[in-house]
Enzyme design. Structure first.
Site, PDB file in Angstrom:
ATOM      1  N   LYS A   1      -9.798   0.075  -2.321  1.00 31.26           N
ATOM      2  CA  LYS A   1     -10.054  -0.305  -0.930  1.00 31.26           C
ATOM      3  C   LYS A   1     -11.500  -0.004  -0.557  1.00 31.26           C
ATOM      4  O   LYS A   1     -11.975   1.118  -0.750  1.00 31.26           O
ATOM      5  CB  LYS A   1      -9.087   0.466  -0.017  1.00 31.26           C
ATOM      6  CG  LYS A   1      -9.110   0.039   1.442  1.00 31.26           C
ATOM      7  CD  LYS A   1      -8.036   0.802   2.223  1.00 31.26           C
ATOM      8  CE  LYS A   1      -7.956   0.384   3.675  1.00 31.26           C
ATOM      9  NZ  LYS A   1      -6.917   1.139   4.409  1.00 31.26           N
TER      10      LYS A   1
ATOM     11  N   GLU B   1       0.853  -1.186   0.000  1.00 27.30           N
ATOM     12  CA  GLU B   1       0.000   0.000   0.000  1.00 27.30           C
ATOM     13  C   GLU B   1       0.891   1.239   0.000  1.00 27.30           C
ATOM     14  O   GLU B   1       1.933   1.273   0.655  1.00 27.30           O
ATOM     15  CB  GLU B   1      -0.869  -0.008   1.260  1.00 27.30           C
ATOM     16  CG  GLU B   1      -1.778   1.183   1.423  1.00 27.30           C
ATOM     17  CD  GLU B   1      -2.468   1.190   2.780  1.00 27.30           C
ATOM     18  OE1 GLU B   1      -3.594   1.700   2.872  1.00 27.30           O
ATOM     19  OE2 GLU B   1      -1.868   0.675   3.756  1.00 27.30           O
TER      20      GLU B   1
ATOM     21  N   CYS C   1      -4.488  -3.423   4.113  1.00 29.72           N
ATOM     22  CA  CYS C   1      -4.167  -2.905   5.446  1.00 29.72           C
ATOM     23  C   CYS C   1      -5.310  -3.109   6.443  1.00 29.72           C
ATOM     24  O   CYS C   1      -5.567  -4.220   6.902  1.00 29.72           O
ATOM     25  CB  CYS C   1      -3.768  -1.435   5.332  1.00 29.72           C
ATOM     26  SG  CYS C   1      -2.965  -0.742   6.808  1.00 29.72           S
TER      27      CYS C   1
END
Length: 554
Positions: free
Chosen positions: A335, A276, A390
């Site tokens: 995301k 990321e 994440c």
């Protein structure tokens, strides 16, 4: 008024339990302390007669003692207020747990109700508010534990239930043995049987799942992946102030891998995974960044999954682009579970009153779609890769959605530079390890600063990087298309537990109200109206039955 001895004893038990739970989490990996923690907490809530208010205080004290040492990384660069505030909010959830558990544990099989209450509160805090905060669930402490295979059966909620049930069962078993010694009661009694079943249920389920979990480490279908950890110029909130330097670091490590391949020191990977924020320069609009990434892909001879920011309206997305050296971006994942107070700020005008850092929160937009990308590989069919970026790996629905849409392995690109040299990265890696077992998939974790890892489907790490260093990891991983029992069941076990907990709570409340009405009738009926031996409301027989719900335990 001075605190009573009971208050001090129960508070001490709650604090001890919270500290033990914290100590069970990575990087220590002392999984057995989570079981000990919940054994102490069960004993604290079940010994003697305890009110729901006292149970709430015990739960709150446990929550503070657990979350304050678990989450200091929240405030490492923004000061203690967000860290302490979040810890207090989470402790309130465990005040609710203490009140609920104290109430429903008056029913038969107290260890089961304790575990059910635990999972119910974990569900609540993982969903509300602002999408929830699943960090610190008991399941995520079980790396290396013999209970870990339970995740493949009933998922993360089932593993948390097993930890709580095992701890409560052990505490209950010890209590039964002490009671037998003092009162010379036979060991074969309902409480003892319940305690033994509660203690052994989790290990038995784990033993049943041990073979299929470890069998998933092998597959006739494999690929070679490389995870690149480029590192950042400096840690902190401004880690990406030198965005080009971060991109160059990842280019440099990828080109170093290409040199190793050309010299015969490494195998050419089928897929390269960057973390990321590995390119916070949007390569879809910046030709220099695009050229650099294309050159790296061509040099290594494989597509690169690039973590980047893609500008758009009304705000940017935190994206993964599948980048082919010849064709550029060929697939995209945005995301979907974005982080409150980081990637966006809910109630911005309100929260900026409490911290000058509030306006540093982004304006990111959540993505949509199946949670997978299809990556073409020379000489074979494309591979479907599930992505949990994440923060997303903490949420059950992220990886489950990917697997439901055909993910053959899971990728977790992450950036932990904003949390410094704290335990956060190890706590997050543990989540990826549990997800591997839960879904029977290899998981590749690529982190900007570490810890990057390749996780086998049994939850073990086959390779792992250092922290705050550049690194490259390469491994052959198995691909799978079949589903674990946990994947098939989905959220059903968690829903059943939550519904049963609420039903148990309503049952006890109903019985209490009925008992109070019966007691009131006893005092208002004229003398002699109840026939001898009557079992009408208010009789001694009914009071004896109702008394089971007024503080007794099995």
């Amino acid at each position: 008024m001075a605190p009573t001895r009971e208050f001090l004893a129960r508070t001490a038990g709650a604090v001890l339990s919270g500290v033990l739970m914290w100590a069970s989490f990575p990087p220590r990996d002392l999984w057995f302390l989570a079981i000990a923690s919940l054994a102490v907490l069960f004993a604290t809530l079940s010994t003697g007669r305890i009110s729901a208010a006292m149970g709430a205080w015990v739960g709150f004290a446990f929550g503070l003692s657990f979350f304050l040492p678990l989450l200091p990384w929240i405030g490492v660069y923004v000061g203690p207020l967000p860290w302490v505030a979040l810890s207090v909010v989470l402790a309130v959830y465990y005040a609710l747990f203490g009140a609920v558990a104290t109430t429903v544990m008056r029913l038969r099989a107290a260890p089961v109700w304790f575990a059910a209450s635990w999972v119910t509160v974990e569900w609540a805090r993982s969903a509300f508010p602002f999408g929830g905060f699943p960090w610190g669930r008991a399941a995520f402490s079980q790396i290396g534990s013999p209970l870990l295979p339970v995740a493949a059966l009933f998922g993360v909620p089932g593993l948390s239930f097993a930890v709580a049930l095992t701890g409560a069962g052990l505490a209950s078993l010890i209590a039964v043995l002490v009671l037998r010694r003092r009162r010379d009661q036979p060991l074969v009694r309902v409480g003892a049987i319940t305690a033994v079943i509660a203690t052994l249920a989790g290990p038995i389920c784990a033993a049943i799942m041990w073979a299929p979990v470890h069998h998933a480490n092998h597959s006739d279908d494999t690929i070679t992946v490389a995870a690149i950890q480029g590192n950042v110029p400096r840690l902190g909130l401004d880690f990406n102030a030198q965005r080009r330097a971060v991109l160059d670091n990842h280019i440099r490590e990828t080109l170093a891998l290409a040199d190793r391949i050309n010299s015969g020191q490494a195998t050419r990977p089928d897929i390269v995974i960057w973390p990321e924020n590995s390119s916070d320069i949007d390569p879809t609009v910046n030709s220099d960044a695009a050229d650099e990434i294309s050159g790296a892909s061509e040099a290594v001879g494989a597509p690169i999954m690039v973590g980047t920011l893609v500008d758009g309206e009304p705000g940017p997305t935190n994206s993964v682009l599948v980048w082919d050296g010849a064709r550029g971006p060929i697939a995209r994942y945005d995301k979907q579970i974005i982080q409150p107070f980081g990637e966006y700020l809910p109630m911005r005008s309100f929260f900026r009153l409490f911290s000058s850092y509030a306006d540093q929160a982004g304006h990111f937009q959540p993505g949509h779609g199946p949670g997978v990308v299809s990556v073409p590989i020379t000489g074979r069919d494309p591979v479907t890769v599930g992505i949990s970026t994440c923060w997303e790996v903490a949420f059950d629905r992220s990886a489950r959605k990917s697997v439901d849409h055909g993910a053959q392995f899971l990728s977790v690109p992450t950036n932990n530079a904003t949390f410094g040299r704290t335990e956060m990265t190890y706590q997050q890696l543990a989540m990826s390890q549990v997800r591997a077992v839960e879904h029977g998939r290899a998981v590749v974790v690529a982190a900007t600063t570490g810890v990057s890892a390749v996780v086998s489907p049994d939850g073990s790490t086959s390779s792992r990087s250092g922290f705050f260093v550049p690194a490259m990891l390469e491994a052959e991983i198995p691909l799978h298309t079949d589903k674990t029992i946990s994947d098939v069941l989905g959220q059903i076990p968690e829903i059943v537990v939550v519904v049963c907990t609420l039903a148990g709570l309503l049952t006890v409340i109903g019985l209490r109200l009925r008992t109070r009405r019966s007691s009131h009738d006893d005092h208002t009926d004229p003398p002699g109206t109840a026939a001898s031996g009557s079992t009408a409301p208010g009789s001694r027989a009914q009071h004896a039955t109702a008394k089971e719900f007024d503080g007794s335990r099995d």
